[in-house]
Enzyme design. Structure first.
Site, PDB file in Angstrom:
ATOM      1  N   GLU A  97      -0.568  -0.479 -10.713  1.00  0.00           N
ATOM      2  CA  GLU A  97      -0.832   1.028 -10.432  1.00  0.00           C
ATOM      3  C   GLU A  97       0.429   1.690 -10.208  1.00  0.00           C
ATOM      4  O   GLU A  97       1.341   1.309  -9.602  1.00  0.00           O
ATOM      5  CB  GLU A  97      -1.634   1.004  -8.783  1.00  0.00           C
ATOM      6  CG  GLU A  97      -2.403   2.136  -8.648  1.00  0.00           C
ATOM      7  CD  GLU A  97      -3.250   2.349  -7.442  1.00  0.00           C
ATOM      8  OE1 GLU A  97      -3.406   3.248  -6.707  1.00  0.00           O
ATOM      9  OE2 GLU A  97      -3.927   1.131  -7.286  1.00  0.00           O
ATOM     10  N   ASP A  99       1.090   5.416  -8.594  1.00  0.00           N
ATOM     11  CA  ASP A  99       0.652   6.518  -7.596  1.00  0.00           C
ATOM     12  C   ASP A  99       0.920   7.299  -7.152  1.00  0.00           C
ATOM     13  O   ASP A  99       2.268   7.494  -6.559  1.00  0.00           O
ATOM     14  CB  ASP A  99       0.247   5.418  -6.152  1.00  0.00           C
ATOM     15  CG  ASP A  99      -1.056   5.170  -5.910  1.00  0.00           C
ATOM     16  OD1 ASP A  99      -2.069   5.723  -6.497  1.00  0.00           O
ATOM     17  OD2 ASP A  99      -1.555   4.606  -4.910  1.00  0.00           O
ATOM     18  N   GLU A 101      -0.329  10.400  -4.308  1.00  0.00           N
ATOM     19  CA  GLU A 101      -1.443  10.752  -3.701  1.00  0.00           C
ATOM     20  C   GLU A 101      -0.928  11.999  -2.659  1.00  0.00           C
ATOM     21  O   GLU A 101       0.311  11.963  -2.304  1.00  0.00           O
ATOM     22  CB  GLU A 101      -1.695   9.614  -2.573  1.00  0.00           C
ATOM     23  CG  GLU A 101      -2.271   8.523  -2.994  1.00  0.00           C
ATOM     24  CD  GLU A 101      -3.104   7.635  -2.214  1.00  0.00           C
ATOM     25  OE1 GLU A 101      -2.942   7.552  -0.829  1.00  0.00           O
ATOM     26  OE2 GLU A 101      -3.303   6.413  -2.887  1.00  0.00           O
ATOM     27  N   THR A 115       3.929   8.040  -2.849  1.00  0.00           N
ATOM     28  CA  THR A 115       4.210   7.557  -4.043  1.00  0.00           C
ATOM     29  C   THR A 115       4.047   5.832  -3.592  1.00  0.00           C
ATOM     30  O   THR A 115       4.666   5.438  -2.704  1.00  0.00           O
ATOM     31  CB  THR A 115       5.258   7.938  -4.751  1.00  0.00           C
ATOM     32  OG1 THR A 115       6.805   7.516  -3.982  1.00  0.00           O
ATOM     33  CG2 THR A 115       5.377   9.595  -4.960  1.00  0.00           C
ATOM     34  N   ASN A 116       3.757   5.210  -4.773  1.00  0.00           N
ATOM     35  CA  ASN A 116       3.770   3.675  -4.785  1.00  0.00           C
ATOM     36  C   ASN A 116       3.563   3.135  -5.944  1.00  0.00           C
ATOM     37  O   ASN A 116       3.189   3.754  -6.937  1.00  0.00           O
ATOM     38  CB  ASN A 116       2.356   3.102  -3.723  1.00  0.00           C
ATOM     39  CG  ASN A 116       2.603   1.945  -2.950  1.00  0.00           C
ATOM     40  OD1 ASN A 116       3.629   1.275  -3.440  1.00  0.00           O
ATOM     41  ND2 ASN A 116       1.754   1.682  -1.872  1.00  0.00           N
ATOM     42  N   ASP A 124       3.107  -1.913  -1.465  1.00  0.00           N
ATOM     43  CA  ASP A 124       4.125  -1.836  -0.255  1.00  0.00           C
ATOM     44  C   ASP A 124       5.585  -1.412  -0.408  1.00  0.00           C
ATOM     45  O   ASP A 124       6.433  -1.819  -0.227  1.00  0.00           O
ATOM     46  CB  ASP A 124       4.323  -3.419   0.382  1.00  0.00           C
ATOM     47  CG  ASP A 124       3.137  -3.774   0.881  1.00  0.00           C
ATOM     48  OD1 ASP A 124       2.214  -3.083   1.466  1.00  0.00           O
ATOM     49  OD2 ASP A 124       2.913  -5.151   0.911  1.00  0.00           O
ATOM     50  N   GLU A 126       6.165   2.095  -0.680  1.00  0.00           N
ATOM     51  CA  GLU A 126       5.908   3.557  -0.281  1.00  0.00           C
ATOM     52  C   GLU A 126       7.220   4.318  -0.242  1.00  0.00           C
ATOM     53  O   GLU A 126       8.125   3.899   0.315  1.00  0.00           O
ATOM     54  CB  GLU A 126       5.075   3.796   0.761  1.00  0.00           C
ATOM     55  CG  GLU A 126       3.653   3.058   0.527  1.00  0.00           C
ATOM     56  CD  GLU A 126       3.665   1.685   1.248  1.00  0.00           C
ATOM     57  OE1 GLU A 126       4.830   0.978   1.285  1.00  0.00           O
ATOM     58  OE2 GLU A 126       2.504   1.052   1.506  1.00  0.00           O
ATOM     59  N   GLY A 195      -1.524  10.414  10.451  1.00  0.00           N
ATOM     60  CA  GLY A 195      -2.091   9.037  11.012  1.00  0.00           C
ATOM     61  C   GLY A 195      -3.312   8.960  11.467  1.00  0.00           C
ATOM     62  O   GLY A 195      -3.793   8.181  12.065  1.00  0.00           O
ATOM     63  N   ARG A 269       9.759  -2.559   9.577  1.00  0.00           N
ATOM     64  CA  ARG A 269       8.705  -3.185   8.785  1.00  0.00           C
ATOM     65  C   ARG A 269       9.087  -4.548   8.072  1.00  0.00           C
ATOM     66  O   ARG A 269       8.030  -5.373   7.865  1.00  0.00           O
ATOM     67  CB  ARG A 269       8.240  -2.223   7.581  1.00  0.00           C
ATOM     68  CG  ARG A 269       7.084  -2.600   6.735  1.00  0.00           C
ATOM     69  CD  ARG A 269       6.887  -1.294   5.760  1.00  0.00           C
ATOM     70  NE  ARG A 269       5.726  -1.710   4.830  1.00  0.00           N
ATOM     71  CZ  ARG A 269       5.551  -1.076   3.833  1.00  0.00           C
ATOM     72  NH1 ARG A 269       6.188   0.164   3.629  1.00  0.00           N
ATOM     73  NH2 ARG A 269       4.447  -1.210   2.951  1.00  0.00           N
TER      74      ARG A 269
END
Length: 281
Positions: A97, A99, A101, A115-116, A124, A126, A195, A269
């Site tokens: 994919e 992406d 959004e 975006t991804n 993961d 992004e 969020g 992260r």
């Protein structure tokens, strides 16, 4: 005679590779119970979201590499809680994919462009941006370039992001699964705006995004074969396209001034170390 044959051959190659700008021919509205509409003899498409449902569409064709352009005018005014998507995706549980959004916001606050990139069902990766214009006032061209060497996300010809093929470093890259173009407008107020703190204001509904000038300069995948000829790559310049010096400078400008999140700098992260591609030169 020879000139005529060459022109005919070029025309046939173009028709096989390029698909341009008529939604009736190129797109299926796939969900929304009438909330997705093709108008103006196939030149305009609108997606609508209300309290009961969103809507979406997909391309009739599947592609294995291409340059996809779409003119989009995003949901105006208070779009908080809404998400407009525009992406390439393959089928199955280990999908690929690419992406875009667009996360709505309160009136006067900027959209977030999310975006991804997914390979074999794993994303993961992004990166998020603001835009340097109001994307609800007019149509702007959002482009996804996907070739065997790189993926480039662009707006009005200005690159936001480049994801390179770094398989030599052990980084997976989407290159073997054909993908369709998809777009949708839906309610995601559990996460989309701040969020999930800002909820969708249904008194503002229906929410509408509009689309024009869909263009797929791409290798159509059908019956296990690509429409692109390996013997004539010059007809498909995007197959080897890369960022020139000017575009590289524009990319740096965007990332310096408008990037608001980058997984490659999120050390909290990834406490065990950043992903391999983040350390590439």
């Amino acid at each position: 005679m020879r000139t005529s044959l060459l022109l005919l051959s070029a025309l046939i190659s173009f028709v096989m590779v390029a698909s341009a700008a008529n939604f009736n021919q190129d797109i299926d509205v796939t969900w929304g119970d009438g909330r997705g509409k093709i108008l103006e003899n196939g030149n305009l498409l609108t997606l609508t979201l209300d309290k009961f449902s969103g809507s979406g569409f997909q391309s009739k064709n599947q592609y294995l590499f291409g340059k996809i352009d779409m003119n989009i005018k995003l949901v105006p005014s208070n779009s908080a809680g809404t998400v407009t998507t525009y992406y390439l995706r393959s089928e199955g549980s280990t999908w690929d994919e690419i992406d875009f959004e667009f996360l709505g916001n309160l009136s006067g606050d900027p959209y977030t462009v999310h975006t991804n990139v997914y390979t074999q069902g794993k994303g993961d990766k992004e990166q998020q941006f603001y835009l340097w214009f109001d994307p609800t006032k007019d149509f702007h061209t959002y482009s996804l370039l996907w070739n065997p060497q790189r993926i480039i996300f662009s707006v009005d010809g200005t690159p936001l992001r480049e994801f390179k093929n770094l398989e030599s470093m052990g980084v997976a890259f989407p290159k073997s699964q054909p993908m369709r173009v998809y777009s949708s407008l839906w309610n995601a107020d559990d996460w989309a705006t701040r969020g999930g703190l800002v909820k969708t204001d249904w008194s503002q509904a229906p929410f509408t995004a509009a689309y024009r000038n869909y263009k797929a300069d791409a290798c159509v995948w059908s019956s296990g074969k690509s429409s692109c000829s390996s013997t004539s790559p010059s007809q498909n310049s995007w197959l080897s396209q890369e960022l020139d010096i000017t575009s590289q400078e524009r990319l740096k400008w965007v990332q310096k001034n408008y990037m608001i999140y980058n997984y490659c700098t999120d050390t909290k992260r990834f406490p065990q170390g950043l992903p391999k591609e983040c350390t590439a030169p």
